[in-house]
Design a protein around this motif. Structure first.
Motif, mmCIF file in Angstrom:
data_model
loop_
_atom_site.group_PDB
_atom_site.id
_atom_site.type_symbol
_atom_site.label_atom_id
_atom_site.label_comp_id
_atom_site.label_asym_id
_atom_site.label_seq_id
_atom_site.Cartn_x
_atom_site.Cartn_y
_atom_site.Cartn_z
ATOM 1 N N LYS A 234 0.817 -1.210 0.000
ATOM 2 C CA LYS A 234 0.000 0.000 0.000
ATOM 3 C C LYS A 234 0.856 1.268 0.000
ATOM 4 C CE LYS A 234 -3.906 -2.300 2.159
ATOM 5 N NZ LYS A 234 -4.838 -2.367 3.320
ATOM 6 N N GLN A 235 2.059 1.181 0.571
ATOM 7 C CA GLN A 235 2.930 2.348 0.589
ATOM 8 C C GLN A 235 3.367 2.718 -0.826
ATOM 9 O OE1 GLN A 235 6.224 2.434 3.432
ATOM 10 N NE2 GLN A 235 7.552 3.256 1.839
ATOM 11 N N LYS A 236 3.751 1.724 -1.609
ATOM 12 C CA LYS A 236 4.210 1.984 -2.966
ATOM 13 C C LYS A 236 3.085 1.893 -3.998
ATOM 14 C CE LYS A 236 9.068 0.659 -2.513
ATOM 15 N NZ LYS A 236 9.578 1.992 -2.903
ATOM 16 N N ASN A 237 1.886 1.513 -3.542
ATOM 17 C CA ASN A 237 0.745 1.336 -4.433
ATOM 18 C C ASN A 237 1.071 0.357 -5.561
ATOM 19 O OD1 ASN A 237 -1.915 1.692 -5.182
ATOM 20 N ND2 ASN A 237 -1.525 3.547 -6.371
ATOM 21 N N THR A 238 1.622 -0.766 -5.166
ATOM 22 C CA THR A 238 1.937 -1.823 -6.123
ATOM 23 C C THR A 238 1.260 -3.122 -5.708
ATOM 24 O OG1 THR A 238 3.959 -2.413 -4.917
ATOM 25 C CG2 THR A 238 4.183 -0.844 -6.740
ATOM 26 N N LEU A 239 1.082 -3.987 -6.680
ATOM 27 C CA LEU A 239 0.542 -5.324 -6.454
ATOM 28 C C LEU A 239 1.603 -6.322 -6.857
ATOM 29 C CD1 LEU A 239 -2.124 -6.823 -5.641
ATOM 30 C CD2 LEU A 239 -2.554 -7.063 -8.101
ATOM 31 N N LEU A 240 1.927 -7.230 -5.949
ATOM 32 C CA LEU A 240 2.933 -8.251 -6.213
ATOM 33 C C LEU A 240 2.259 -9.568 -6.561
ATOM 34 C CD1 LEU A 240 5.308 -7.614 -3.163
ATOM 35 C CD2 LEU A 240 5.467 -6.618 -5.450
ATOM 36 N N LEU A 241 2.728 -10.196 -7.611
ATOM 37 C CA LEU A 241 2.288 -11.540 -7.965
ATOM 38 C C LEU A 241 3.466 -12.491 -7.827
ATOM 39 C CD1 LEU A 241 0.175 -10.878 -11.207
ATOM 40 C CD2 LEU A 241 -0.607 -10.927 -8.831
ATOM 41 N N ALA A 242 3.248 -13.602 -7.139
ATOM 42 C CA ALA A 242 4.283 -14.621 -7.040
ATOM 43 C C ALA A 242 4.409 -15.344 -8.380
ATOM 44 C CB ALA A 242 3.949 -15.599 -5.919
ATOM 45 N N SER A 243 5.291 -16.321 -8.445
ATOM 46 C CA SER A 243 5.573 -17.015 -9.703
ATOM 47 C C SER A 243 4.337 -17.710 -10.250
ATOM 48 C CB SER A 243 6.668 -18.063 -9.485
ATOM 49 O OG SER A 243 7.845 -17.469 -8.987
ATOM 50 N N THR A 244 4.362 -17.966 -11.545
ATOM 51 C CA THR A 244 3.263 -18.700 -12.166
ATOM 52 C C THR A 244 3.180 -20.099 -11.585
ATOM 53 O OG1 THR A 244 4.626 -19.585 -13.956
ATOM 54 C CG2 THR A 244 3.561 -17.462 -14.337
ATOM 55 N N GLN A 245 1.959 -20.622 -11.499
ATOM 56 C CA GLN A 245 1.752 -21.975 -10.991
ATOM 57 C C GLN A 245 2.324 -23.035 -11.929
ATOM 58 O OE1 GLN A 245 -2.373 -22.585 -9.956
ATOM 59 N NE2 GLN A 245 -2.415 -20.820 -8.586
ATOM 60 N N SER A 246 2.616 -22.656 -13.160
ATOM 61 C CA SER A 246 3.145 -23.609 -14.143
ATOM 62 C C SER A 246 4.653 -23.785 -14.050
ATOM 63 C CB SER A 246 2.767 -23.156 -15.558
ATOM 64 O OG SER A 246 1.365 -23.119 -15.722
ATOM 65 N N GLY A 247 5.286 -23.159 -13.053
ATOM 66 C CA GLY A 247 6.717 -23.356 -12.875
ATOM 67 C C GLY A 247 7.554 -22.123 -13.089
#
Length: 984
Positions: A399-412
């Motif tokens: 929320k501080q940087k107003n970014t959304l983080l996505l972890a790695s793809t489930q496909s590897g």
């Protein structure tokens, strides 16, 4: 994308040594440079000095590092202004945000529990491997008061880790052996306390130094109670699915605990506490009917809302928004969106609140989709669906940087993806975005293999490929040419016509002698067809394949059709094949004994000479346990070896290494003439509370099938995901790239095997009790000391004990997704008993050694077990696994020298004799959901190799006295031909 590069300076190394290269990368994924530091390994025997990333490797020697190290800078250009990716070199499962004073950075946890601190420029600041087991939850908060947030990690080995902002371990706390599952921080009298819990059935309060100050037993307030009959958990209790702090409308700190007791069929309960109080002040029914897989408590313009998302199949997927103050529910039912979302699969609804179009907006990650719902969606109907090609393991908002983080793809995948939410155009970038890194690498390597397969010519000394029967592939414009071309042959890939029957026969059961099955029905089916209507639907489909495949019944109701209807279906085959699938027949009850004698055995007798096969697609430890019970005696004796095919439905399971060793052992023992395997969307669902099971690239399916088919599996029951991608498997089978062995050709079985005799009820019940989660009994002690241990639903991701067969025989370290076990000393088969004491008379199945390669004739050693203990050959004495297992382990290692070779490394492998002087070896990247470059170490035992060739590339692999090293690119496999000095 692939770029070759030249090594400007490096020091030669000896065989079996590695150059460890620390690579400092400048990854430009947007308009700025993103720095990334990670490890890479090269081996001098491979000419793989290439990068799958594009176009700009600059390499120079780095005086700061050792003489064998290089500094490599790389720059990538991507067109997205609001989204970039950070390469970590690891499959990231969890992402979080921590702060050092007022600056936030990314905290990531990988598939094997490695914790990383990464700045937003992509530089990996630190790593900590912790236990080497999966982390189920991570929470970041300052508990020491120095302005630097500590990182609290709930680990599957039962340990809570506290790590500082430099990645250094501050302290640990371990309450029991079962996994911890969730963690947060609350305050009492302004002092911070860590609150943690999991499968130990308690909520634990720790001070900032890691000392336990309070324990609240969940049984003291839980309303969860198991239902049904039989062996179920007793009393009211739950595991801590989510533990989260929140602030009420007045800014007071509160604690929310979401309790769960069943991983498949219940939504549990949400309990709201004042910190340190022993009883909740509010109890909330989620009203989801399925497990909660995502939870977030948000403030929507002064109103406190609990966002709860399911972890289940798409047809039951929901988001529930509960208003705490008004006690009202607002539901979103995802199947209502119809064709706007991909229509099948198992996934988590991960919720959050963001600002979009300058308004508070509910965000839900759902498989490969991001849903944006207006906060007033239930009145104005405003929503937006963002479709990406891949699903991601986790999501977290900074929320501080107003970014959304996505972890790695489930496909590897191996990247973390950073979305800038400050400009609404990020939604366009997300939909167009294709993850770089390991995903590109896997796709590139797969395409290379496909090209090599097209050019492959089978050696003349190898026989014609055996038929492999694909039972359930979908027929469409992509697959139609394959069906027609390959079914025209009588070898290699053969396709059945598969018919799914949502409507089944409504037949008269009034004369059935068993009341239980007389009245039993499968709630997923519509019982409305006549016998003739069933025949009219099924019989014409014989013309669409080399045979017909359809479900004959299910554990919920084995009697989809009357026996007479099934006989008519068999008779209509007219020389073609017919396969009935029966999933989930795990029951050992008297009622199920009736099913065997009334339905399955008579059907098998009728179809023995009429091309009938019956695939028993069972679950859990059926093949290492239930099949050895008396009710299955006629099957175990080999009386129906040509009809029944042992297959597996390995969803919710954590014992894949046991099922493959058991099916192989039964086949090798003569119980069955064939064996089968299956890949389905929810294979990765070892824990239904977190179903990361929406892999859009079925690379994990492909590698599992390569392993199983190379091990002799010939009945393949796959769920279609990406048929064009998986078609490489059909080509490899058809052309003989995959050598499909007969059981007498396999030379990678260990000379040591474990036979199951009179499996105990406790062992079988433990193996079948995977849906209920509340089995842990603190009073019994933390370890049960069984040879096959930690099988029930209380051990997701937990370490295997050193005396556990999975550990010392299969090389499996945890209870998770071990579809590709190493078995470095050869596969240790799990078999029926062979010695005269337990088998006093000759049986139709014959003896194990009579079905194996001749080299096994005089070298086999048998150990006997009932699942819990080891039993002496005369049945008179028992030995506990902790006391005795080293005898088995040592003999496995000693006798490995009697087989042609062994293979070490994170790989699955099979070896089979393909000609008098030739052995085919298949090597597979063993990272089922975390593929990466692997190195296999082959050491030779009873044979002397003359030449080793990679059959697809044609390259010769140099031999040394110690053996050979073989590099396996991420997500792939290698097929070797070993030419011998002398005939085997």
């Amino acid at each position: 994308m692939k770029t070759n590069f030249t090594i400007l300076s490096f020091q030669p190394v000896k065989q079996f040594e590695f150059i460890l290269i620390w690579i400092c990368c400048s990854l430009l994924y947007n308009s700025t440079n993103a720095q990334s530091t990670f490890e890479y390994q090269f081996d001098q025997n491979e000419s793989q000095w290439t990068s799958d990333q594009s176009e700009a490797w600059s390499i120079k020697s780095d005086p700061r590092n050792s003489k064998d190290a290089l500094q490599i800078n790389t720059v990538f250009q991507q067109e997205f202004q609001h989204l970039y990716s950070i390469e970590t070199g690891k499959t990231i499962l969890l992402v979080r945000v921590a702060k050092v004073v007022d600056q936030s950075y990314i905290v990531a946890s990988d598939y094997n529990g490695m914790l990383m601190g990464i700045d937003y420029n992509g530089q990996i600041k630190w790593k900590n491997e912790l236990s080497g087991f999966v982390n189920h939850d991570v929470w970041c908060e300052d508990i020491t008061g120095d302005g630097h947030e500590e990182i609290l990690v709930a680990n599957a080995d039962g340990t809570l880790y506290c790590v500082d902002s430099s990645g250094e371990l501050l302290w640990t706390y371990k309450h029991s052996e079962v996994p911890l599952f969730s963690v947060t921080v609350v305050h009492n009298n302004r002092e911070p306390y860590v609150v943690v819990g999991g499968f130990e059935l308690s909520t634990l309060y720790l001070d900032k130094n890691g000392e336990l100050v309070k324990e609240i037993k969940n049984t003291s307030y839980s309303v969860e109670k198991a239902w049904g009959s039989g062996d179920i958990p007793q009393g009211r209790k739950h595991v801590n699915n989510f533990i989260r702090k929140f602030y009420d409308a007045n800014g007071n700190e509160k604690l929310a605990i979401q309790g769960a007791h069943n991983g498949n069929s219940a939504d549990g309960t949400l309990y709201l506490f004042n910190p340190f109080e022993e009883q909740p002040y509010q109890i909330i029914d989620p009203k989801l009917r399925k497990p909660v897989g995502g939870l977030n408590i948000v403030n929507v313009e002064g109103s406190i809302k609990v966002m709860m998302g399911t972890s289940t199949a798409i047809n039951d997927s929901q988001l529930m928004v509960y208003d705490i103050d008004n006690e009202t529910y607002s539901e979103i039912f995802f199947p209502d969106f119809g064709r706007e979302i991909d229509r099948f699969g198992y996934r988590i609804v991960t919720p959050d609140l963001i600002t979009y179009n300058n308004k508070s907006t509910y965000l839900s990650m759902f498989g490969s989709r991001l849903f944006l719902f207006s906060k007033d969606y239930w009145s104005n109907g405003e929503y937006k669906i963002l479709a990406n090609k891949y699903a991601y393991n986790d999501m977290w908002q900074d929320k501080q940087k107003n970014t959304l983080l996505l972890a790695s793809t489930q496909s590897g995948g191996t990247c973390i993806h950073v979305i800038d939410l400050s400009d609404d155009k990020w939604v366009e970038d997300f939909e167009q975005f294709t993850p770089p890194g390991n995903m590109e690498k896997i796709l590139s390597a797969s395409q290379k293999i496909k090209t090599q397969v097209e050019a492959f010519q089978k050696p003349e000394y190898e026989r014609t490929p055996l038929e492999v029967f694909f039972l359930s592939e979908s027929k469409d414009e992509i697959t139609q040419p394959y069906f027609e071309k390959m079914n025209a042959n009588n070898y290699g890939t053969q396709f059945f016509a598969n018919v799914h029957m949502p409507r089944i026969e409504n037949w008269d059961r009034s004369e059935m002698e068993n009341d239980f099955y007389k009245n039993k029905r499968d709630g997923r089916k519509n019982y409305s067809l006549t016998q003739q209507e069933v025949l009219d639907i099924l019989v014409p489909n014989y013309q669409e394949g080399i045979g017909l495949n359809s479900w004959g019944g299910h554990g919920n109701d084995p009697y989809y059709y009357s026996v007479e209807t099934k006989k008519k279906i068999i008779d209509a085959a007219n020389g073609k094949k017919i396969n009935f699938i029966y999933p989930e027949l795990e029951s050992t009850s008297d009622e199920f004994s009736f099913v065997l004698n009334d339905l399955l055995f008579p059907l098998a007798d009728y179809g023995k000479d009429k091309n009938l096969t019956i695939s028993l697609r069972n679950k859990h430890i059926f093949w290492s346990g239930v099949i050895h019970k008396d009710i299955w005696k006629k099957v175990l004796n080999g009386e129906y070896k040509s009809v029944f095919v042992p297959s597996m439905e390995e969803t919710t399971d954590k014992t894949m290494e046991l099922s493959v060793a058991s099916r192989l052992g039964l086949w090798a023992s003569g119980v069955f003439d064939n064996w089968g395997t299956r890949s389905a969307r929810d294979n990765p669902s070892y824990l239904r509370l977190r179903q990361r099971s929406h892999q859009m690239l079925p690379n994990h399916f492909l590698r599992q099938m390569v392993y199983n088919i190379s091990s002799g599996a010939r009945y393949i029951n796959n769920f279609a995901v990406d048929q064009e991608y998986i078609s490489i498997l059909w080509d490899m089978v058809e052309k003989g790239v995959i050598y499909v062995p007969k059981r007498e050709e396999i030379v990678s079985f260990s000379p040591v095997h474990v036979s199951i005799v009179n499996p105990t009820d406790y062992y079988i019940q433990s193996g079948n009790k995977v849906k209920w989660l509340t089995w842990f009994d603190e009073g019994r002690g933390d370890e049960s000391n069984m040879l096959f241990d930690r099988l029930n639903g209380s051990w997701p991701g937990a370490p295997t004990n050193e005396w556990d067969f999975s550990n010392f025989a299969a090389g499996v370290k945890d209870r998770r997704l071990n579809f590709l076990p190493n078995y470095k000393n050869g596969t240790v088969l799990i078999t029926p008993p062979q010695n005269d004491h337990f088998v006093p008379e000759k049986l139709p199945r014959g003896s194990l050694v009579d079905h194996l390669h001749p080299m096994y004739k005089n070298i086999m050693t048998e150990f006997i077990s009932n699942g819990e203990v080891i039993i002496s050959a005369d049945g008179a004495t028992t030995y506990s696994a902790p006391d005795y297992y080293t005898n088995i382990k040592d003999l496995i290692e000693e006798k490995s020298r009697l087989i042609p070779l062994t293979v070490e490394g994170e790989v699955a492998w099979v070896a089979a004799q393909s000609a008098p002087k030739h052995i085919r070896v298949t090597l597979i990247d063993g990272g089922y959901l975390n593929p990466s470059d692997k190195t296999a170490i082959l050491k030779f035992g009873s044979v002397t190799p003359k030449k080793v060739t990679d059959i697809l590339s044609g390259k010769t692999i140099p031999l040394t006295e110690e053996g050979i090293l073989v590099d396996i690119p991420s997500g792939t496999f290698k097929f070797l031909d070993i030419e011998l000095q002398n005939e085997l």
